[in-house]
Enzyme design. Structure first.
Site, PDB file in Angstrom:
ATOM      1  N   ALA A 159      -7.276 -11.980  12.177  1.00 49.71           N
ATOM      2  CA  ALA A 159      -6.717 -10.896  11.368  1.00 49.71           C
ATOM      3  C   ALA A 159      -7.829 -10.130  10.661  1.00 49.71           C
ATOM      4  O   ALA A 159      -8.879 -10.683  10.363  1.00 49.71           O
ATOM      5  CB  ALA A 159      -5.770 -11.479  10.331  1.00 49.71           C
ATOM      6  N   LYS A 161      -2.518  -3.666   2.311  1.00 51.61           N
ATOM      7  CA  LYS A 161      -2.263  -2.815   1.151  1.00 51.61           C
ATOM      8  C   LYS A 161      -0.936  -3.211   0.492  1.00 51.61           C
ATOM      9  O   LYS A 161      -0.856  -3.330  -0.733  1.00 51.61           O
ATOM     10  CB  LYS A 161      -2.214  -1.337   1.582  1.00 51.61           C
ATOM     11  N   GLY A 215       0.585  -5.738  14.723  1.00 51.72           N
ATOM     12  CA  GLY A 215      -0.509  -5.974  13.777  1.00 51.72           C
ATOM     13  C   GLY A 215      -1.122  -4.661  13.321  1.00 51.72           C
ATOM     14  O   GLY A 215      -0.791  -3.578  13.847  1.00 51.72           O
ATOM     15  N   GLN A 250      -1.108 -10.564  11.765  1.00 52.64           N
ATOM     16  CA  GLN A 250      -0.672  -9.995  13.058  1.00 52.64           C
ATOM     17  C   GLN A 250       0.708  -9.336  12.902  1.00 52.64           C
ATOM     18  O   GLN A 250       0.953  -8.737  11.874  1.00 52.64           O
ATOM     19  CB  GLN A 250      -0.667 -11.069  14.160  1.00 52.64           C
ATOM     20  N   GLY A 283     -13.726  -3.965  15.927  1.00 55.28           N
ATOM     21  CA  GLY A 283     -14.205  -2.580  16.028  1.00 55.28           C
ATOM     22  C   GLY A 283     -13.621  -1.829  17.217  1.00 55.28           C
ATOM     23  O   GLY A 283     -13.970  -0.678  17.472  1.00 55.28           O
ATOM     24  N   LYS A 312      -0.543  -4.110   6.335  1.00 56.98           N
ATOM     25  CA  LYS A 312       0.035  -5.217   5.540  1.00 56.98           C
ATOM     26  C   LYS A 312      -0.785  -5.496   4.303  1.00 56.98           C
ATOM     27  O   LYS A 312      -0.256  -5.807   3.246  1.00 56.98           O
ATOM     28  CB  LYS A 312       0.079  -6.515   6.368  1.00 56.98           C
ATOM     29  N   THR A 323     -11.604  -6.394  12.827  1.00 62.16           N
ATOM     30  CA  THR A 323     -12.274  -7.613  13.270  1.00 62.16           C
ATOM     31  C   THR A 323     -13.212  -7.358  14.439  1.00 62.16           C
ATOM     32  O   THR A 323     -14.302  -7.902  14.507  1.00 62.16           O
ATOM     33  CB  THR A 323     -11.216  -8.686  13.649  1.00 62.16           C
ATOM     34  N   LYS A 343       1.196   5.043   6.490  1.00 70.33           N
ATOM     35  CA  LYS A 343       0.450   6.072   7.227  1.00 70.33           C
ATOM     36  C   LYS A 343       1.294   7.266   7.685  1.00 70.33           C
ATOM     37  O   LYS A 343       0.969   7.925   8.663  1.00 70.33           O
ATOM     38  CB  LYS A 343      -0.264   5.436   8.403  1.00 70.33           C
TER      39      LYS A 343
END
Ligand code: IMP
Length: 424
Positions: free
Chosen positions: A38, A17, A11, A221, A299, A15, A297, A328
């Site tokens: 999610a 983006k 997860g 996920q 932090g 996704k 979700t 990334k």
């Protein structure tokens, strides 16, 4: 071409983006599993939007965004998400919810929280959004579906079966408060109003009419959190794999042309469970800091580690991936060396695993076998063409393709829509 976007790791691969970009060409977007566990962040029009359940394609304003039967919905969370979008001026008229989606009731969230907070052993590190208990009830045939909210007779009959047993479990097993039928009926009345503008009773017609349209299936996920194929029991309770798109949407496998697995150039994980390439040193801290690896979700700081080609090859297989979107990669701009795990070694007997060992209880004995790649030492966030990437970045990508045996069709070099390199 109908596409599925699947998380290929644990997860948080980015996704949202990729889904957001691919949604531009889609007419229908279907979220097929999971719930508000999610957290999808999309940067568009210079604004950051955080999604939990609603397909981010809603930002385009002209798409059908369908939340399918395979999802579980916490009504209050859904309401909040919709209201936030409306406040931002987003047109939500394309939003549709399957009447077959399952409802997360307050007792599901309470049980999830209780189990997590009181687990002496076997803590999963869930998001405490009631996901596991909702799916448990669904499979036990003890759940409530959205369509029940509009059928007083069915609701009455179901509650007469569900509540006595549910209350016994709540009180005796968890020491939690029971729920009266009146209280649950009042909640259901409130939920019926929340969903009324969006519930899609003519979903069969809608799917039928969408057969000739471009469909994007949106997974949440990731493959390694899949309840059947992930690092069980440290998984979520649904099927994020490509195959989940069928059961969760109502379409058969022939409707799917491509499955795009989104993976980071490194790996992150939140919650408990094995993670062979995890870095608990300053390299891990550096990845977390540069990659802003904190949960949307909850932090929570995410656990970080090197790219793991063992789990990724497994994700290609069981996730049904036809290509990979690598995100990334720019996080490595300042790294001298980048490692890739190509196998696992069992520290007890030296055995080498090239395929993913599904028995996670042996993972504590495994160490990664790495190969090391030279960094590229420059800022690549402004690059938009594959050929303009530094040689070492291209070598790194070529090696990943060789290991995974599927093409890397998209390379993301930053959070914005524009910071994307499409190949071929
Ligand atoms: P649950 O889905 O809340 O039951 O949590 C089960 C496991 O899945 C935990 O390890 C969570 O941290 C993880 N998980 C659930 N949703 C996400 C997500 O969207 N991103 C990353 N991990 C998730």
């Amino acid at each position: 071409m109908n596409k599925v976007v699947v998380g290929a790791q644990w997860g948080d691969e980015g996704k949202a983006k990729i889904t957001d970009l691919l949604a531009a060409d889609a007419e229908v977007i279907i979220r097929y599993q999971g719930g508000c566990n999610a957290g999808h962040t999309v940067v568009a029009n210079n604004k950051t939007y955080k999604f939990h359940l609603i397909p981010s394609g809603i930002l385009y304003g002209n798409k059908t965004c369908f939340i399918g039967a395979g999802t579980v919905i916490l009504p209050e969370s859904f309401e909040k998400e919709v209201n936030e979008l409306i406040e931002e001026g987003i047109d939500v008229s394309g939003l549709k919810v399957s009447p077959l989606a399952s409802i997360t009731m307050p007792y599901h969230t309470e049980v999830d929280g209780y189990s997590e907070d009181n687990a002496k052993k076997g803590k999963i590190g869930t998001t405490k959004k009631g996901i596991g208990p909702t799916y448990t009830d669904k499979v036990a045939r003890f759940g409530l579906k959205i369509e029940d909210l509009y059928s007083p007779e069915a609701l009455n009959e179901k509650l007469d079966v569900i509540l006595p047993l549910k209350n016994k479990t709540l009180e005796k097993v968890y020491g939690l408060q029971p729920y009266s039928k009146e209280c649950v009926l009042a909640l259901c009345e409130k939920y019926a109003e929340i969903f009324r503008p969006y519930v899609c009773f003519d979903w069969q017609e809608m799917l039928e009419n969408s057969r000739k349209k471009q469909i994007l299936f949106e997974g949440a996920q990731g493959v390694m959190l899949d309840v059947d194929y992930g690092t069980y029991p440290f998984v979520t309770s649904s099927n994020p794999i490509g195959g989940g798109a069928c059961t969760g949407s109502g379409y058969g496998p022939k409707m799917i042309d491509e499955v795009i697995g989104v993976a980071k150039a490194y790996v992150t994980r939140v919650g408990e469970g094995p993670f062979v390439t995890e870095l608990t040193d300053e390299t891990g801290d550096k990845i977390r800091e540069i990659g802003h690896e904190f949960g949307v979700t909850t932090g929570r700081p995410r656990r970080c580690g090197w790219f793991d080609a063992v789990t990724m090859r497994y994700a290609v297989l069981v996730g049904g991936l036809t290509s990979v979107a690598l995100t990334k990669i720019d996080v490595f701009d300042s790294f001298d060396e980048i490692k890739v795990c190509t196998a696992y070694k069992d520290t007890r007997d030296g055995k080498i695993y090239k395929s993913y060992p599904t028995n996670v209880y042996i993972h504590k004995y495994l160490e990664p076998v790495y190969e090391t790649h030279k960094g590229w030492g420059e800022d690549i966030t402004g690059i938009r063409e594959y050929n303009k990437l530094p040689e070492n970045a291209k070598k790194y990508l070529a090696r990943l393709e060789e290991l995974l045996e599927v093409p890397i069709s998209i390379v993301s070099v930053g959070p914005d829509r524009e910071q994307t390199i499409f190949r071929g």
